[in-house]
Design a protein around this motif. Sequence first.
Motif, short mmCIF file in Angstrom:
data_model
loop_
_atom_site.label_atom_id
_atom_site.label_comp_id
_atom_site.label_asym_id
_atom_site.label_seq_id
_atom_site.Cartn_x
_atom_site.Cartn_y
_atom_site.Cartn_z
N VAL A 34 0.83 -1.20 0.00
CA VAL A 34 0.00 0.00 0.00
C VAL A 34 0.87 1.26 0.00
O VAL A 34 0.57 2.24 -0.70
CB VAL A 34 -0.96 -0.01 1.20
N GLU A 35 1.96 1.23 0.77
CA GLU A 35 2.85 2.39 0.82
C GLU A 35 3.56 2.60 -0.52
O GLU A 35 3.76 3.74 -0.95
CB GLU A 35 3.88 2.20 1.93
N LYS A 36 3.90 1.50 -1.17
CA LYS A 36 4.65 1.59 -2.42
C LYS A 36 3.76 2.03 -3.58
O LYS A 36 4.15 2.89 -4.39
CB LYS A 36 5.26 0.22 -2.74
N TYR A 37 2.57 1.46 -3.67
CA TYR A 37 1.73 1.68 -4.85
C TYR A 37 0.38 2.34 -4.55
O TYR A 37 -0.45 2.48 -5.45
CB TYR A 37 1.51 0.37 -5.59
N GLY A 38 0.14 2.69 -3.29
CA GLY A 38 -1.05 3.45 -2.95
C GLY A 38 -2.27 2.64 -2.58
O GLY A 38 -3.23 3.17 -2.00
N THR A 39 -2.29 1.36 -2.90
CA THR A 39 -3.44 0.51 -2.62
C THR A 39 -3.05 -0.95 -2.81
O THR A 39 -1.90 -1.26 -3.13
CB THR A 39 -4.63 0.87 -3.55
N ILE A 40 -4.01 -1.83 -2.62
CA ILE A 40 -3.86 -3.24 -3.00
C ILE A 40 -5.22 -3.72 -3.50
O ILE A 40 -6.23 -3.55 -2.82
CB ILE A 40 -3.36 -4.11 -1.82
N THR A 41 -5.25 -4.25 -4.70
CA THR A 41 -6.52 -4.69 -5.29
C THR A 41 -6.51 -6.18 -5.65
O THR A 41 -7.57 -6.73 -5.95
CB THR A 41 -6.86 -3.86 -6.54
N VAL A 42 -5.34 -6.79 -5.62
CA VAL A 42 -5.24 -8.23 -5.87
C VAL A 42 -4.31 -8.83 -4.82
O VAL A 42 -3.20 -8.33 -4.61
CB VAL A 42 -4.69 -8.54 -7.28
N LEU A 43 -4.76 -9.89 -4.18
CA LEU A 43 -3.91 -10.62 -3.23
C LEU A 43 -3.89 -12.08 -3.65
O LEU A 43 -4.94 -12.73 -3.72
CB LEU A 43 -4.47 -10.51 -1.81
N PHE A 44 -2.71 -12.58 -3.95
CA PHE A 44 -2.56 -14.00 -4.27
C PHE A 44 -1.86 -14.67 -3.10
O PHE A 44 -0.65 -14.58 -2.93
CB PHE A 44 -1.75 -14.17 -5.55
N ASN A 45 -2.66 -15.32 -2.25
CA ASN A 45 -2.13 -16.06 -1.10
C ASN A 45 -1.61 -17.40 -1.58
O ASN A 45 -2.34 -18.39 -1.66
CB ASN A 45 -3.25 -16.28 -0.06
N ASN A 46 -0.33 -17.46 -1.87
CA ASN A 46 0.22 -18.62 -2.56
C ASN A 46 1.21 -19.42 -1.73
O ASN A 46 1.58 -20.52 -2.11
CB ASN A 46 0.90 -18.15 -3.86
N VAL A 47 1.64 -18.90 -0.59
CA VAL A 47 2.65 -19.61 0.20
C VAL A 47 2.09 -20.94 0.70
O VAL A 47 0.95 -21.02 1.16
CB VAL A 47 3.11 -18.76 1.39
N GLY A 48 2.90 -21.97 0.62
CA GLY A 48 2.51 -23.27 1.15
C GLY A 48 3.72 -24.15 1.34
O GLY A 48 4.77 -23.92 0.70
N LEU A 49 3.61 -25.12 2.22
CA LEU A 49 4.73 -26.04 2.42
C LEU A 49 4.22 -27.42 2.75
O LEU A 49 3.07 -27.62 3.14
CB LEU A 49 5.67 -25.53 3.53
N THR A 50 5.09 -28.38 2.57
CA THR A 50 4.80 -29.76 2.93
C THR A 50 6.10 -30.49 3.18
O THR A 50 7.12 -30.19 2.55
CB THR A 50 4.01 -30.48 1.82
N ASN A 51 6.10 -31.40 4.13
CA ASN A 51 7.27 -32.22 4.43
C ASN A 51 6.80 -33.66 4.62
O ASN A 51 6.38 -34.05 5.71
CB ASN A 51 7.98 -31.72 5.70
N PRO A 52 6.84 -34.46 3.54
CA PRO A 52 6.32 -35.82 3.61
C PRO A 52 7.06 -36.73 4.60
O PRO A 52 6.56 -37.81 4.93
CB PRO A 52 6.50 -36.34 2.17
N ARG A 53 8.22 -36.31 5.07
CA ARG A 53 8.94 -37.13 6.05
C ARG A 53 8.35 -36.99 7.45
O ARG A 53 8.43 -37.90 8.25
CB ARG A 53 10.42 -36.75 6.06
N LYS A 54 7.78 -35.82 7.73
CA LYS A 54 7.18 -35.58 9.05
C LYS A 54 5.66 -35.60 9.00
O LYS A 54 5.00 -35.97 9.97
CB LYS A 54 7.66 -34.23 9.60
N ASP A 55 5.10 -35.15 7.89
CA ASP A 55 3.66 -35.10 7.73
C ASP A 55 3.19 -36.40 7.09
O ASP A 55 3.05 -36.51 5.88
CB ASP A 55 3.29 -33.89 6.85
#
Length: 269
Positions: free
Chosen positions: A78-99
Amino acid sequence: MGRVQGKVALVTGGASGIGLSAATLMAKEGAKVVIADFNVEGAKEAAARIKKQGGEAVGVFLDASKEDSIKAAVDFTVEKYGTITVLFNNVGLTNPRKDIDVVNMDLAEWDRVMDVNAKSVLLGSRFAIPHMIKAGGGSIINTASMAGFAGDSIRSAYGASKAAVVNLTKYIAVQYGKDRIRCNAVAPGLILTPAAKNNMPPAVLDIFAKFNALPYHGEADDIGNTVLFLASDESKFITGQTIQVEGGHYIANPSIADFNEFVAKSQSE
């Protein structure tokens, strides 16, 4: 060109793979993009490549397990570009050795996966929505997974976290639709990101291919283009949906591939 002209997008986990594809495509189509990633150098390098191609982007640090870090990424946008109109929540993780299976899984891993895969979607949306309301609307896109729709022998926490993303997407869509905020998710099947190519043996890829309806695997841009569509006004009457981008892997009777092999073998004898 210009499918998301004038929009401001924050892409979490945008330094590589699906996030990088979405960030690059949105910038190409006119959006100003903030690429947020734990790999901050990778995020900055991705932004620099986008700028060389004529787009507008910047890379910042993000630890999706930390509330203050998620808020800082939204505030920076918001500080850089004045607003936010699209949010792509893309972070994810998996660890098949523990999960692994429910009886034997590492419970600390359950908490970690839920924090990063599900809670980060909640927090990113929580911090972005007030700015979207001020802007007159926006589009939130969440990365779910086909693991949220089908059981597996391992990755119990991952599947549960992605199912949470699917349902949270509906709740956000219902709660903020009147504010002209849409919320959708994309559920990838096996996508040949660099991580998948580096970590999955060819034999495993062949197993997945056997059960695809299509004769090929998905690429990062298959998801990136779906995200671009959901970010654009082309999808203005779509909300609360999870688009499954999985090559038809989950649509058939699960025995069909083996049955086809049986028929082919019988005909050749």
